[in-house]
Design an enzyme around this catalytic site. Structure first.
Site, PDB file in Angstrom:
ATOM      1  N   HIS A 123      25.443  63.018 -94.596  1.00 22.95           N
ATOM      2  CA  HIS A 123      26.789  63.064 -93.991  1.00 22.95           C
ATOM      3  C   HIS A 123      26.820  64.268 -93.039  1.00 22.95           C
ATOM      4  O   HIS A 123      26.104  65.248 -93.270  1.00 22.95           O
ATOM      5  CB  HIS A 123      27.778  63.260 -95.146  1.00 22.95           C
ATOM      6  CG  HIS A 123      29.222  63.205 -94.768  1.00 22.95           C
ATOM      7  ND1 HIS A 123      29.881  64.254 -94.187  1.00 22.95           N
ATOM      8  CD2 HIS A 123      30.151  62.223 -94.919  1.00 22.95           C
ATOM      9  CE1 HIS A 123      31.145  63.933 -94.008  1.00 22.95           C
ATOM     10  NE2 HIS A 123      31.343  62.698 -94.433  1.00 22.95           N
ATOM     11  N   ASP A 200      24.311  67.603-102.492  1.00 18.18           N
ATOM     12  CA  ASP A 200      25.639  67.173-102.071  1.00 18.18           C
ATOM     13  C   ASP A 200      26.055  66.035-103.006  1.00 18.18           C
ATOM     14  O   ASP A 200      25.581  64.906-102.882  1.00 18.18           O
ATOM     15  CB  ASP A 200      25.566  66.703-100.611  1.00 18.18           C
ATOM     16  CG  ASP A 200      26.857  66.035-100.148  1.00 18.18           C
ATOM     17  OD1 ASP A 200      27.776  65.877-100.964  1.00 18.18           O
ATOM     18  OD2 ASP A 200      26.925  65.656 -98.964  1.00 18.18           O
ATOM     19  N   GLN A 203      29.380  61.947-103.315  1.00 20.65           N
ATOM     20  CA  GLN A 203      29.445  60.526-103.702  1.00 20.65           C
ATOM     21  C   GLN A 203      28.758  60.297-105.050  1.00 20.65           C
ATOM     22  O   GLN A 203      28.478  59.156-105.416  1.00 20.65           O
ATOM     23  CB  GLN A 203      28.768  59.651-102.634  1.00 20.65           C
ATOM     24  CG  GLN A 203      29.409  59.734-101.267  1.00 20.65           C
ATOM     25  CD  GLN A 203      30.794  59.094-101.216  1.00 20.65           C
ATOM     26  OE1 GLN A 203      31.211  58.376-102.129  1.00 20.65           O
ATOM     27  NE2 GLN A 203      31.528  59.372-100.154  1.00 20.65           N
ATOM     28  N   LYS A 226      37.498  62.630-104.100  1.00 18.43           N
ATOM     29  CA  LYS A 226      36.637  61.460-104.318  1.00 18.43           C
ATOM     30  C   LYS A 226      36.435  61.217-105.817  1.00 18.43           C
ATOM     31  O   LYS A 226      35.783  60.273-106.233  1.00 18.43           O
ATOM     32  CB  LYS A 226      35.293  61.666-103.626  1.00 18.43           C
ATOM     33  CG  LYS A 226      35.442  61.758-102.099  1.00 18.43           C
ATOM     34  CD  LYS A 226      34.127  61.804-101.420  1.00 18.43           C
ATOM     35  CE  LYS A 226      34.200  62.316-100.007  1.00 18.43           C
ATOM     36  NZ  LYS A 226      34.655  61.333 -99.023  1.00 18.43           N
ATOM     37  N   CYS A 364      30.786  59.211 -90.565  1.00 23.76           N
ATOM     38  CA  CYS A 364      30.342  60.615 -90.449  1.00 23.76           C
ATOM     39  C   CYS A 364      28.844  60.728 -90.707  1.00 23.76           C
ATOM     40  O   CYS A 364      28.380  61.653 -91.391  1.00 23.76           O
ATOM     41  CB  CYS A 364      31.108  61.531 -91.394  1.00 23.76           C
ATOM     42  SG  CYS A 364      32.842  61.612 -91.029  1.00 23.76           S
TER      43      CYS A 364
HETATM   44  N1  PLP Z   1      29.040  64.457 -98.248  1.00 21.46           N
HETATM   45  C1  PLP Z   1      29.152  63.133 -98.449  1.00 21.46           C
HETATM   46  C2  PLP Z   1      27.964  62.371 -98.936  1.00 21.46           C
HETATM   47  C3  PLP Z   1      30.366  62.502 -98.219  1.00 21.46           C
HETATM   48  O1  PLP Z   1      30.483  61.185 -98.427  1.00 21.46           O
HETATM   49  C4  PLP Z   1      31.471  63.263 -97.765  1.00 21.46           C
HETATM   50  C5  PLP Z   1      32.750  62.602 -97.470  1.00 21.46           C
HETATM   51  O2  PLP Z   1      32.810  61.428 -97.213  1.00 21.46           O
HETATM   52  C6  PLP Z   1      31.298  64.637 -97.582  1.00 21.46           C
HETATM   53  C7  PLP Z   1      30.069  65.197 -97.829  1.00 21.46           C
HETATM   54  C8  PLP Z   1      32.428  65.513 -97.143  1.00 21.46           C
HETATM   55  O3  PLP Z   1      33.423  65.550 -98.106  1.00 21.46           O
HETATM   56  P1  PLP Z   1      34.834  66.238 -97.816  1.00 21.46           P
HETATM   57  O4  PLP Z   1      35.339  65.613 -96.543  1.00 21.46           O
HETATM   58  O5  PLP Z   1      35.661  65.909 -99.007  1.00 21.46           O
HETATM   59  O6  PLP Z   1      34.586  67.698 -97.660  1.00 21.46           O
END
Ligand code: PLP
Length: 406
Positions: A123, A200, A203, A226, A364
């Protein structure tokens, strides 16, 4: 199924809404999950009954919010099985947590010519902060490729690792492909070369039990929203040996020990990384969300979501022109797809008008879209409040859309 889906759905008032006069069907939990009443009630209680800035007052309400806020730190510690509560830092979310590590770890440990390894399926939140660090320090970001099925090409990792590798950062689950990455194997490999790993978990935490000690990861990050909790809150777990050696990220109240105009000394962990009035209402909401998923049981959630994933994948696969993007062997309940030449935005718009919320676009993850040679996908993400009947309905709606647009 080991829980009562009908009583669970009653906990999510949004599921009773209608849009465009049609029942609202939510398949976008990977973007942001719905929040159960229990979370809303916990937050409302704070707004109505307890207002006090944690750690900052001797008065009753301030003590109450301090106790509740710090209790959630214990809860998160146990939720991901961290060794100590001081290693849990509250942030605004995954993005802020990764930026914190990229900045502070980068300040302490990354110099000109050093290297960070990420993957092709990250992401933007796990790409851009490393690029910013690389720019600041004249370091290099290297990228582990993926296969056409959407799995990390682990066999290429050895070629990327050098003596200059300072950190690796990978997602546990891809938000586009649904791939569950073999993160424990990666960490073992990285540690063999004394390289720390950031995971990370944005998800990942909502789809199964996470044990940071078993993974032995150096950093683990996730977002509250999430995980059926509120927006504006997330967590960073970091091993104490790293957090102790990293400078603060933001300066301000609470992160200090002593301030004078000739200099400032910093507070101990975890407060060193929590500058300013904490988002205590959201943190308390996150605590209620963790309680909620633990009551259902993450093992039960994972099993049910897997059933939904298999059911939906089978149904979609039989459709003419259907291309599922991400066919990893080990997947969480996220299905990206394209049908024929239909643009994902068009598909999303038609489905929306029929009451179905699915995400469309690059999610993203523009470098991943470039790798796959596609502009974007339609993404169906399934949570434990979804049902097979809803899947049947969305499949019919997709078929209808294909008919209209072909
Ligand atoms: N990393 C992953 C794999 C994500 O799916 C997301 C959000 O969709 C993020 C990071 C960023 O999360 P946040 O926007 O809650 O900071």
């Amino acid at each position: 199924m080991s829980f009562d889906i009908h009583s669970i759905r009653k906990d999510f008032p949004i599921l009773e809404q209608q849009v465009y006069g049609k029942p609202y069907t939510y398949f976008d939990s990977a973007a942001t999950a719905l929040r159960p009443l229990q979370v809303l009630q916990a937050m409302e209680k704070i707004f109505r009954e307890f207002n006090g800035n944690p750690h900052r007052g001797a008065h009753y309400m301030s003590n109450q919010t301090t106790l509740a806020y710090e209790a959630v730190r214990d809860q998160v510690q146990h939720f991901i099985n961290a060794p100590s509560r001081e290693e849990i830092i509250f942030t605004k979310g995954t993005t802020e947590s990764i930026n914190l590590v990229a900045y502070s770890f980068g300040e302490a440990f990354v110099s000109e010519g050093d290297e960070i390894i990420i993957s092709e399926m990250e992401h933007h939140a796990n790409i851009v902060p490393w690029q910013m660090l690389a720019q600041r320090k004249k370091a290099v970001v290297k990228v582990l490729p993926i296969s056409d099925r959407g799995e990390l090409m682990l066999e290429k990792l050895d070629e990327l690792i050098t003596e200059r590798t300072k950190l690796m950062a990978f997602n546990l689950v891809s938000n586009v492909l649904g791939t569950i990455n073999p993160i424990k194997t990666i960490i073992e490999k990285a540690h063999h070369h004394n390289i720390p790993v950031l995971v990370d978990g944005a998800q990942g935490v909502q789809h199964g039990n996470v044990d940071v000690q078993d993974l032995d990861c150096d950093f683990f990050v996730f977002s509250g929203h999430k995980l059926y909790g509120p927006t504006g809150v997330g967590c960073l777990y970091g091993k104490r040996k790293w957090l102790d050696a990293m400078p603060p990220f933001l300066g301000g109240g609470e992160m200090i020990e002593k301030v004078s105009f000739s200099g400032t000394t910093f507070n101990a962990l975890p407060y060193k990384f929590e500058a300013g009035t904490p988002n205590f209402t959201e943190v308390i909401g996150l605590g209620a969300a963790i309680d909620y998923v633990q009551q259902i049981g993450l093992t039960n959630i994972a099993a049910y979501e897997h059933e939904l994933l298999e059911y939906a994948t089978e149904k979609l696969r039989t459709m003419k022109g259907m291309r599922i993007i991400g066919e990893a062997e080990n997947k969480a309940s996220v299905i990206s797809f394209l049908v024929g030449q239909i643009h994902p935005y068009d598909m999303g718009m038609f489905l929306d008008k029929m009451g179905f919320a699915l995400r469309t676009g690059h999610h993203c993850a523009q470098p991943l879209m470039d790798r796959l040679g596609i502009p974007g996908t339609v993404r169906l993400s399934l949570a434990f409040y979804n049902t097979k009947e809803e899947i049947d309905q969305v499949v019919k709606a997709i078929e209808k859309t294909v008919e209209l647009l072909s």
